[in-house]
Design an enzyme around this catalytic site. Structure first.
Site, PDB file in Angstrom:
ATOM      1  N   LYS A  33      63.237  40.716  77.575  1.00 34.26           N
ATOM      2  CA  LYS A  33      62.495  41.818  77.638  1.00 34.26           C
ATOM      3  C   LYS A  33      61.099  41.225  78.275  1.00 34.26           C
ATOM      4  O   LYS A  33      60.466  41.887  78.979  1.00 34.26           O
ATOM      5  CB  LYS A  33      62.206  42.396  76.343  1.00 34.26           C
ATOM      6  CG  LYS A  33      61.483  43.679  76.398  1.00 34.26           C
ATOM      7  CD  LYS A  33      61.411  44.308  75.092  1.00 34.26           C
ATOM      8  CE  LYS A  33      60.681  45.815  75.135  1.00 34.26           C
ATOM      9  NZ  LYS A  33      60.505  46.270  73.596  1.00 34.26           N
ATOM     10  N   SER A  41      61.512  32.967  67.931  1.00 35.61           N
ATOM     11  CA  SER A  41      62.090  31.787  67.458  1.00 35.61           C
ATOM     12  C   SER A  41      61.176  30.636  67.888  1.00 35.61           C
ATOM     13  O   SER A  41      61.107  29.726  67.363  1.00 35.61           O
ATOM     14  CB  SER A  41      63.218  31.562  68.171  1.00 35.61           C
ATOM     15  OG  SER A  41      64.476  32.671  67.588  1.00 35.61           O
ATOM     16  N   LEU A  43      58.012  30.786  67.711  1.00 36.22           N
ATOM     17  CA  LEU A  43      56.678  30.666  66.687  1.00 36.22           C
ATOM     18  C   LEU A  43      57.262  30.221  65.383  1.00 36.22           C
ATOM     19  O   LEU A  43      56.155  29.980  64.733  1.00 36.22           O
ATOM     20  CB  LEU A  43      56.642  32.149  66.700  1.00 36.22           C
ATOM     21  CG  LEU A  43      56.039  32.861  67.967  1.00 36.22           C
ATOM     22  CD1 LEU A  43      55.749  34.211  67.568  1.00 36.22           C
ATOM     23  CD2 LEU A  43      54.913  32.348  68.702  1.00 36.22           C
ATOM     24  N   GLN A  45      57.386  28.043  62.557  1.00 35.69           N
ATOM     25  CA  GLN A  45      56.609  26.807  62.234  1.00 35.69           C
ATOM     26  C   GLN A  45      57.371  25.792  61.190  1.00 35.69           C
ATOM     27  O   GLN A  45      57.496  24.650  61.412  1.00 35.69           O
ATOM     28  CB  GLN A  45      55.316  27.199  61.682  1.00 35.69           C
ATOM     29  CG  GLN A  45      54.165  27.831  62.745  1.00 35.69           C
ATOM     30  CD  GLN A  45      53.058  28.168  62.001  1.00 35.69           C
ATOM     31  OE1 GLN A  45      52.769  28.313  60.861  1.00 35.69           O
ATOM     32  NE2 GLN A  45      52.191  28.773  62.941  1.00 35.69           N
ATOM     33  N   GLU A 111      59.613  24.228  51.147  1.00 32.18           N
ATOM     34  CA  GLU A 111      58.871  25.391  50.897  1.00 32.18           C
ATOM     35  C   GLU A 111      58.997  26.158  49.675  1.00 32.18           C
ATOM     36  O   GLU A 111      59.636  26.024  48.902  1.00 32.18           O
ATOM     37  CB  GLU A 111      59.228  26.195  52.187  1.00 32.18           C
ATOM     38  CG  GLU A 111      58.974  25.398  53.578  1.00 32.18           C
ATOM     39  CD  GLU A 111      59.063  26.423  54.917  1.00 32.18           C
ATOM     40  OE1 GLU A 111      58.364  27.514  54.939  1.00 32.18           O
ATOM     41  OE2 GLU A 111      59.643  26.125  55.462  1.00 32.18           O
ATOM     42  N   HIS A 228      54.918  38.196  54.832  1.00 29.90           N
ATOM     43  CA  HIS A 228      54.648  36.871  54.677  1.00 29.90           C
ATOM     44  C   HIS A 228      53.163  36.605  53.913  1.00 29.90           C
ATOM     45  O   HIS A 228      52.346  37.450  54.523  1.00 29.90           O
ATOM     46  CB  HIS A 228      54.652  36.133  55.831  1.00 29.90           C
ATOM     47  CG  HIS A 228      54.822  34.623  55.822  1.00 29.90           C
ATOM     48  ND1 HIS A 228      53.524  33.821  55.256  1.00 29.90           N
ATOM     49  CD2 HIS A 228      55.551  33.684  56.021  1.00 29.90           C
ATOM     50  CE1 HIS A 228      53.994  32.702  55.134  1.00 29.90           C
ATOM     51  NE2 HIS A 228      55.163  32.550  55.419  1.00 29.90           N
ATOM     52  N   ARG A 269      58.384  34.602  48.827  1.00 30.68           N
ATOM     53  CA  ARG A 269      57.370  35.359  49.399  1.00 30.68           C
ATOM     54  C   ARG A 269      56.819  36.717  48.939  1.00 30.68           C
ATOM     55  O   ARG A 269      55.848  36.782  48.862  1.00 30.68           O
ATOM     56  CB  ARG A 269      57.685  35.277  50.918  1.00 30.68           C
ATOM     57  CG  ARG A 269      58.063  33.920  51.713  1.00 30.68           C
ATOM     58  CD  ARG A 269      58.547  34.114  53.138  1.00 30.68           C
ATOM     59  NE  ARG A 269      58.444  32.684  53.708  1.00 30.68           N
ATOM     60  CZ  ARG A 269      59.026  32.539  54.995  1.00 30.68           C
ATOM     61  NH1 ARG A 269      59.652  33.594  55.406  1.00 30.68           N
ATOM     62  NH2 ARG A 269      59.079  31.435  55.423  1.00 30.68           N
ATOM     63  N   HIS A 330      56.569  39.866  58.800  1.00 29.61           N
ATOM     64  CA  HIS A 330      57.118  38.552  59.309  1.00 29.61           C
ATOM     65  C   HIS A 330      58.515  38.666  59.694  1.00 29.61           C
ATOM     66  O   HIS A 330      58.889  38.032  60.807  1.00 29.61           O
ATOM     67  CB  HIS A 330      56.972  37.459  58.174  1.00 29.61           C
ATOM     68  CG  HIS A 330      57.213  35.983  58.682  1.00 29.61           C
ATOM     69  ND1 HIS A 330      56.788  35.532  59.980  1.00 29.61           N
ATOM     70  CD2 HIS A 330      58.013  35.077  58.204  1.00 29.61           C
ATOM     71  CE1 HIS A 330      57.415  34.252  59.795  1.00 29.61           C
ATOM     72  NE2 HIS A 330      58.243  34.148  58.964  1.00 29.61           N
ATOM     73  N   GLU A 354      68.017  37.900  64.071  1.00 29.90           N
ATOM     74  CA  GLU A 354      66.992  38.655  63.087  1.00 29.90           C
ATOM     75  C   GLU A 354      67.484  40.312  63.515  1.00 29.90           C
ATOM     76  O   GLU A 354      67.449  41.125  62.479  1.00 29.90           O
ATOM     77  CB  GLU A 354      65.613  38.673  63.625  1.00 29.90           C
ATOM     78  CG  GLU A 354      64.605  39.326  62.345  1.00 29.90           C
ATOM     79  CD  GLU A 354      63.246  38.964  62.665  1.00 29.90           C
ATOM     80  OE1 GLU A 354      62.390  39.623  61.968  1.00 29.90           O
ATOM     81  OE2 GLU A 354      62.954  38.120  63.444  1.00 29.90           O
ATOM     82  N   ARG A 365      64.181  36.882  52.307  1.00 28.54           N
ATOM     83  CA  ARG A 365      64.779  35.697  53.105  1.00 28.54           C
ATOM     84  C   ARG A 365      64.067  34.488  52.200  1.00 28.54           C
ATOM     85  O   ARG A 365      62.931  34.386  52.237  1.00 28.54           O
ATOM     86  CB  ARG A 365      64.379  35.687  54.460  1.00 28.54           C
ATOM     87  CG  ARG A 365      64.771  34.508  55.141  1.00 28.54           C
ATOM     88  CD  ARG A 365      64.684  34.457  56.584  1.00 28.54           C
ATOM     89  NE  ARG A 365      63.357  34.610  57.124  1.00 28.54           N
ATOM     90  CZ  ARG A 365      62.551  33.525  57.174  1.00 28.54           C
ATOM     91  NH1 ARG A 365      62.981  32.528  56.941  1.00 28.54           N
ATOM     92  NH2 ARG A 365      61.380  34.077  57.642  1.00 28.54           N
ATOM     93  N   LEU A 371      66.135  30.258  61.175  1.00 26.72           N
ATOM     94  CA  LEU A 371      66.789  29.445  62.241  1.00 26.72           C
ATOM     95  C   LEU A 371      68.145  29.319  61.886  1.00 26.72           C
ATOM     96  O   LEU A 371      69.068  29.206  63.031  1.00 26.72           O
ATOM     97  CB  LEU A 371      65.971  28.495  62.419  1.00 26.72           C
ATOM     98  CG  LEU A 371      64.549  28.636  63.178  1.00 26.72           C
ATOM     99  CD1 LEU A 371      63.685  27.335  63.197  1.00 26.72           C
ATOM    100  CD2 LEU A 371      64.572  29.058  64.653  1.00 26.72           C
TER     101      LEU A 371
END
Length: 438
Positions: A33, A41, A43, A45, A111, A228, A269, A330, A354, A365, A371
């Site tokens: 698009k 993807s 972005l 981190q 995490e 998030h 989260r 998020h 996604e 999640r 990923l």
């Protein structure tokens, strides 16, 4: 009219990996698009999860299930975890550079809601590292064509036979065009562009979801949307900058206005987000503070160089002062319902990443599963296509008449359709996060 064997919609991790995993005998058209590197993807981190060893399986499985409130599809979770080491090696073979120790072994970070350090990473730019390498490899393939600034506005399908036969696209100049294919893979990302505050690119607005609903293709858990806990608070318009959960995984603290910790920073989260929202209301301000000032400054700068630079641009030296953070949309755990091979309820139509819902994530999640899940099930879609689609099979060239006026305001129609579907499923969530006039 253009023909191809396979149409892949999206240049994030799922779309690119799917295109690369397809045998080179297929003519593959990939459309996106916006620019090819403007996918969410890029972005990401924190990193990508990987099963450490056989002894880690039960722990990893339980962490994923617990974070998802045990609403996960157990078969999908099992497939994802058992495929993770293979996927990591595939990425390395494509040139992805994960962090390694002095002996050349993978280094792992942790995490929230993880029991172990099992997350592969590249600085705080793991998504960019993975997806940029996939994009580079895709551009090298002679059988793959990438068209930017090209939007899927509809699918071409035989409704009676329940078969997808291609797509209708809008080119950069606004013209509409038919693309005839034997299979379509939807990898258009999430729905963040519908939210006022989101870490997603603004143009990612759930187009494929709206198209699926329009053609009565099964969707699932459309109200399972992850907020998030930590985006950098700002009054500037546009995409919210994510402060990766790995910052908390490495030891950051969350403080209220009195400088007191108010939540276990490593809880899932959704739990941390709820705690922050309650604390902001109690404090009477639109943010709480995230602090790494107790950590070694050189470690912070080296481990999170991109986050450190972005905070400096906003006027904060995170090694010397807490930074203001606030929850923001998020990730989308729901989507177009698919089976373990990423098949939708329409033959010849697949969904991955996604925009799909295979049940891996449940209601919420687990960090850094996104990923991995995208790559695992994008590959499974490619493998299923390879078994069922004959390369070079002549495409029907008779044009299907369509009304161009219907697509004149299709972007707004799509937005409205997705927003209304979310509101029907969860009006309280809609009122809190999506009613921009409230």
């Amino acid at each position: 009219m253009e023909t191809a064997d396979i149409l892949v919609v999206g240049t994030g991790a799922a779309g690119l990996f799917n295109a690369l995993q397809l045998p080179e005998k297929y003519k593959v058209l990939v459309i996106t698009k916006s620019e090819a590197d403007q996918a969410d993807s890029f972005l990401a981190q924190g990193g990508m999860c990987m099963l450490l060893d056989d002894d880690d399986y039960d722990s990893y499985f339980e962490d994923t299930m617990k974070a998802g409130h045990y609403e996960n599809n157990k078969e999908s979770v099992d497939i994802m975890i058992r495929s993770s080491q293979h996927i990591a090696q595939e990425l390395v073979d494509y040139g992805v550079d994960f962090q390694r120790d002095k002996d050349g072994n993978f280094e792992f970070t942790r995490e929230g809601a993880h029991s172990e350090n099992r997350i592969l990473f590249h600085e705080d730019l793991t998504g960019q590292e993975i997806t940029s390498k996939l994009l580079a490899r895709a551009r090298e393939r002679k059988n793959i064509t990438i068209r930017e600034n090209t939007t899927l506005v509809d699918i071409i399908c035989d409704e009676k036979a329940n078969v997808c036969k291609g797509g209708i696209i809008r080119n950069a100049d606004g013209t509409l065009e038919e693309i005839r294919t034997q299979a379509v893979v939807l990898a258009t990302g999430g729905i963040g562009g519908l939210f006022q505050f989101s870490t997603n690119y603004r143009h990612i607005t759930g187009d494929a979801l709206a198209i699926a609903m329009r053609h009565h293709i099964e969707v699932e858990h459309i109200n399972y949307i992850q907020i998030h806990p930590t985006t950098l608070y700002t009054t500037k318009p546009g995409r919210s900058f994510l402060i990766s959960e790995s910052v908390r995984g490495e030891g950051a603290y969350l403080y209220n206005k009195d400088g007191e910790r108010f939540v276990n920073e490593l809880l899932p989260r959704d739990v941390v987000s709820q705690a922050i929202c309650k604390q902001m209301e109690k404090d009477g301000r639109p943010y709480v503070e995230l602090s790494v000032t107790h950590l070694d400054p050189d470690f912070v700068r080296n481990r999170f160089p991109n986050i450190y630079r972005q905070c400096l641009e906003e006027g904060y030296d995170m090694t010397k002062q807490p930074i203001p953070v606030t929850p923001g949309q998020h990730y989308f755990m729901g989507g177009i319902k698919v089976n373990s091979d990423s098949e939708t309820s329409m033959d010849g139509l697949y969904a991955a990443g996604e925009t799909s819902c295979n049940g891996v994530h449940g209601r919420n999640r687990l960090a850094s599963n996104s990923l991995l899940e995208s790559l695992v099930f994008a590959e499974r879609a490619a493998n299923h296509i390879a078994k069922t689609v004959e390369a070079g099979k002549p495409m029907p060239t008779d044009e299907i008449p369509f009304d161009p006026t219907f697509y004149a305001d299709i972007d707004e129609k799509n937005r409205k359709a997705v927003l209304e579907a979310i509101k029907r499923k969860d009006e309280a969530f809609y009122d809190q996060w999506l009613d921009h006039d409230a």
